[in-house]
Every structure is written in C-alpha cells, then in structure tokens.
Design a protein around this motif. Structure first.
Motif, short mmCIF file in Angstrom:
data_model
loop_
_atom_site.label_atom_id
_atom_site.label_comp_id
_atom_site.label_asym_id
_atom_site.label_seq_id
_atom_site.Cartn_x
_atom_site.Cartn_y
_atom_site.Cartn_z
N PHE A 130 40.84 60.60 1.86
CA PHE A 130 42.10 60.85 2.55
C PHE A 130 41.88 60.91 4.06
N PHE A 131 40.85 61.67 4.48
CA PHE A 131 40.55 61.76 5.90
C PHE A 131 40.10 60.41 6.46
N ALA A 132 39.19 59.75 5.74
CA ALA A 132 38.64 58.49 6.22
C ALA A 132 39.71 57.41 6.35
N GLY A 133 40.67 57.41 5.43
CA GLY A 133 41.68 56.36 5.43
C GLY A 133 42.84 56.62 6.36
N THR A 134 43.23 57.89 6.51
CA THR A 134 44.42 58.19 7.31
C THR A 134 44.10 58.39 8.78
N GLU A 135 43.02 59.12 9.08
CA GLU A 135 42.73 59.44 10.48
C GLU A 135 42.36 58.20 11.28
N THR A 136 41.53 57.33 10.72
CA THR A 136 41.13 56.12 11.45
C THR A 136 42.33 55.21 11.70
N THR A 137 43.17 55.05 10.67
CA THR A 137 44.33 54.17 10.82
C THR A 137 45.34 54.73 11.81
N SER A 138 45.67 56.01 11.67
CA SER A 138 46.68 56.61 12.55
C SER A 138 46.20 56.67 13.99
N SER A 139 44.91 56.97 14.20
CA SER A 139 44.38 57.03 15.57
C SER A 139 44.39 55.65 16.22
N THR A 140 44.04 54.62 15.46
CA THR A 140 44.07 53.26 16.01
C THR A 140 45.48 52.86 16.38
N LEU A 141 46.46 53.22 15.54
CA LEU A 141 47.86 52.90 15.85
C LEU A 141 48.32 53.63 17.11
N ARG A 142 47.92 54.89 17.24
CA ARG A 142 48.33 55.65 18.44
C ARG A 142 47.73 55.03 19.70
N TYR A 143 46.47 54.66 19.62
CA TYR A 143 45.86 53.97 20.76
C TYR A 143 46.63 52.69 21.07
N GLY A 144 46.95 51.93 20.02
CA GLY A 144 47.66 50.66 20.22
C GLY A 144 49.01 50.86 20.88
N PHE A 145 49.77 51.86 20.41
CA PHE A 145 51.09 52.11 20.99
C PHE A 145 50.98 52.51 22.46
N GLN A 146 50.02 53.39 22.75
CA GLN A 146 49.84 53.85 24.12
C GLN A 146 49.43 52.69 25.04
#
Length: 373
Positions: free
Chosen positions: A263-279
């Motif tokens: 759960f941590f490995a799949g959600t945190e990496t994906t969500s953090s990459t998306l946040r970086y992308g949006f910013q």
C-alpha cells in the motif's frame, strides 16, 4: 560538597576523553570515512539541511564507498550506479539483508515483504511478484484499471475548480530533510521512550492497519477459491493450503504487513510523482502548453490515453521522464545489511552481530538539474 564537585569533574573529564578518542574501532576493515565521536558518531559533521547533502560532500572526499557513524552505528554508504550494481547484482545474496528502520520497526517487527529477512523475505517476495503479475502488473491487461484510476484523479481535480489541491511544493518534507525523525533513527534505543513524531506515525499507521484488517475480514467472508479477485484473496487461499504447517510464513501477521508495505510502496510513489508533475507544470507554463498541444493532436478531448499513444507523443514522454528524474523520490535507498562476512572493493564487512555492526545503505544516481532548463 567538595566530593560532589570532584565526582562531577571526574565524569566530565571521562566524557571528554571518550569524545576525544572517538568511536571504538568496528570489527573488520571498513571503508574510510570521517572520524566519529563516541555515542554521537558523525552527527555533528552532518549538514543541518539534511543527510543527503552531507553524503554527497563525503562522497567527493572519500569516493563511492565510505563509512559514516549515524549515532553509535557504522553505516557503509554505496554511491553511484557502479558500486550499487556490484553490491546488489554481482553480490546480491550477500547484500540482501534488510537493515533496521527504527521509525517503523515497532509496526513491522520483521514481517511483511519489505522489512523481512532470510527465507521469509524470499518466500513473500516470490509470492508477491507472481501474484501481482497474475493480476496484470507489467502487462497490457492492467491498462484498463489504470485508465479507471486516471478518471478518478481527473474528477477530483475538477472538484478543485482551478484551485491548487495542495499548498507548498511537493516533496518539501522527506526523510532526507532535517527533522526529529532523523534524530530518532540515530538514537532510537534512548528516544523511543519519549513522546515525539514517531508516536504520531505509529498512531496513523494503526488506523491504516485497522482498515486493512477490515478489508481482509470482508475478503474472507466472500472468498471463492476458484476465482481470486485480488492479492488478499490469493494470499488467503495460500494460507488455507498451508494452515497445517506450523512453520508456514503465510499467516495473518505477514498478510497484514505485506499489504501495508505494498500500500505504501504503490500509493506514496505514485502520488508524490503526480504532485511533483502538477507543481512543475505550473512552474513551467511553456512546457505545459507544448504537452497540452501534443495531447490534443494525438488523443483529443473525447477518449482516454492508452499505451499505444506513447510512441506518438515523444515530447510528453520526455517530460514524464524528466519529472521522474527531477523528483528523485528516494535518493537514499532503503537500508540493507550483509548476510555474511563479505569482501567488497578491498574492504571487509562483517555479518551483523548482536552489537549491530555494520549496516550499509546506498545512494542512487542523483539529479540536480531543473526541468527543461
């Protein structure tokens, strides 16, 4: 009164002598590194802005393999792709042990696919990879599920009505940043008895564990062994097959900890990459404009993107790679331990003994250039 003063002076003198002597020499011939102080190790020589900057500076002085003392523990740092490949590929078995992460040790206690060691780790890793591949990981069959999740993300973005979904820059807080958690990791055996951020982390994770426990119970009530629906179903089926084996690693505790790890490995990496992308898209509107134009030309407004579109969208593909390079989510990898006495690049690293010597960690290839500049 005079006796008390003498005793105090004696204690202070002894402490100063210990600090002057440095940390006792570890077993084996470890790689070079800065001279440590007793108990404190090299913490006073670390950059206040984070361990990562300190490690990069030490790499310039000592090379790709060096030793630092994080508190009383010696840690061998491996920097760069060549050193990491030599350790994790060429000597994979020797370097396969998982090091301690004090912040989550109380939660996992050596269970689950990420924080396990030895045969338990091998079994859970083999099962997890095989099961996820059966459900489409790395295959075309998972594309529809990704598209469903993308639609959910788009719907959530529409609800913001143009407002930024989060304040601040993505990734401002991480384990490479200076924090109380770093100090806790260094002096775990002492600080675990005191209140702090680690207590809140434990409380938050317990809520996630309760959610997983509830999901497992619902899966058990509706389980059909002939048609497993997901990872939990597959694990429960394996548990039932081995329930007569008292030494089986497929038990409830490993199930909960493995699902928590995934759960941590799949959600945190994906969500953090998306946040970086949006910013980054907000920061570089000229890049956003070119990406938007390419999307309109290839995909249009009336259908979802697919893997087939990737070859037709070289600019968007390059931007995604650049976001991943720039974000560099885990510049300092998870800690490992050697599983046996090991020779590496002319140094000798002994297997971890009860005294805890030594851990080894790794630093990946680090990106420092800004997006599209």
């Amino acid at each position: 009164m005079e006796l008390s003063v003498v005793l105090l002076l004696a204690v202070l003198t002894g402490l100063l002598l210990l600090l002057a002597r440095g940390h006792p020499k570890a077993h084996g011939h470890l790689p070079p590194g800065p001279r440590p102080l007793a108990f404190l190790g090299n913490i006073l020589q670390m950059d206040r802005r984070g361990l990562l900057k300190s490690f990069l500076r030490l790499r310039e002085k000592y090379g790709d393999v060096f030793t630092v003392y994080l508190g009383p523990r010696p840690v061998v740092m491996l920097c760069g792709i060549e050193a990491i490949r030599e350790a994790l590929v060429d000597q994979a078995e020797a370097f396969s042990g998982r090091g301690r992460v004090s912040t989550v040790e109380r939660i996992f206690q050596g269970h689950g696919v990420i924080f396990a060691n030895g045969e338990r780790w091998k079994l859970l890793r083999r099962f997890s990879l095989a099961t996820m591949k059966n459900f489409g990981m790395g295959k075309r069959s998972i594309e529809e599920r990704i598209q469903e999740e993308c639609q959910c993300v788009v719907e959530e973005l529409r609800k913001t009505q143009g407002e930024s979904p989060e304040n601040g820059y993505a990734g401002e807080e991480d384990l490479t940043a200076p924090s109380l958690l770093q100090v806790f990791e260094l002096f775990y055996n002492f600080l675990k008895y005191f209140p702090g951020t680690h207590k809140q982390i434990y409380k938050n994770v317990q809520e996630i564990i309760a959610f997983i426990e509830d999901a497992v119970e619902k899966h058990r009530e509706t389980l059909d062994p002939s048609t497993p629906r997901d990872f939990i179903d597959a694990y429960l089926i394996r548990m039932d097959k081995e329930k007569s084996d008292p030494n089986s690693e497929f038990h409830h505790r490993n199930l909960i900890c493995t699902v928590l790890s995934l759960f941590f490995a799949g959600t945190e990496t994906t969500s953090s990459t998306l946040r970086y992308g949006f910013q980054l898209m907000l920061k570089y509107p000229h890049v956003t404009e070119r990406v938007h134009k390419e999307i309109d030309q290839v995909i249009g407004p009336h259908r979802l993107p697919s893997l087939d579109d990737r070859a037709k969208m070289p600019y968007t593909d390059a931007v995604i790679y650049e976001i991943q390079r720039f974000s560099d989510l885990f510049p300092i990898g998870a800690p490992h331990m050697v599983t046996k006495d090991t020779h590496f690049r002319g140094y000798f690293m002994p297997k971890v003994r009860p005294a805890g010597l030594p851990h080894f960690a790794r630093v990946g290839i680090l990106g420092s250039l800004n997006l599209c500049t």
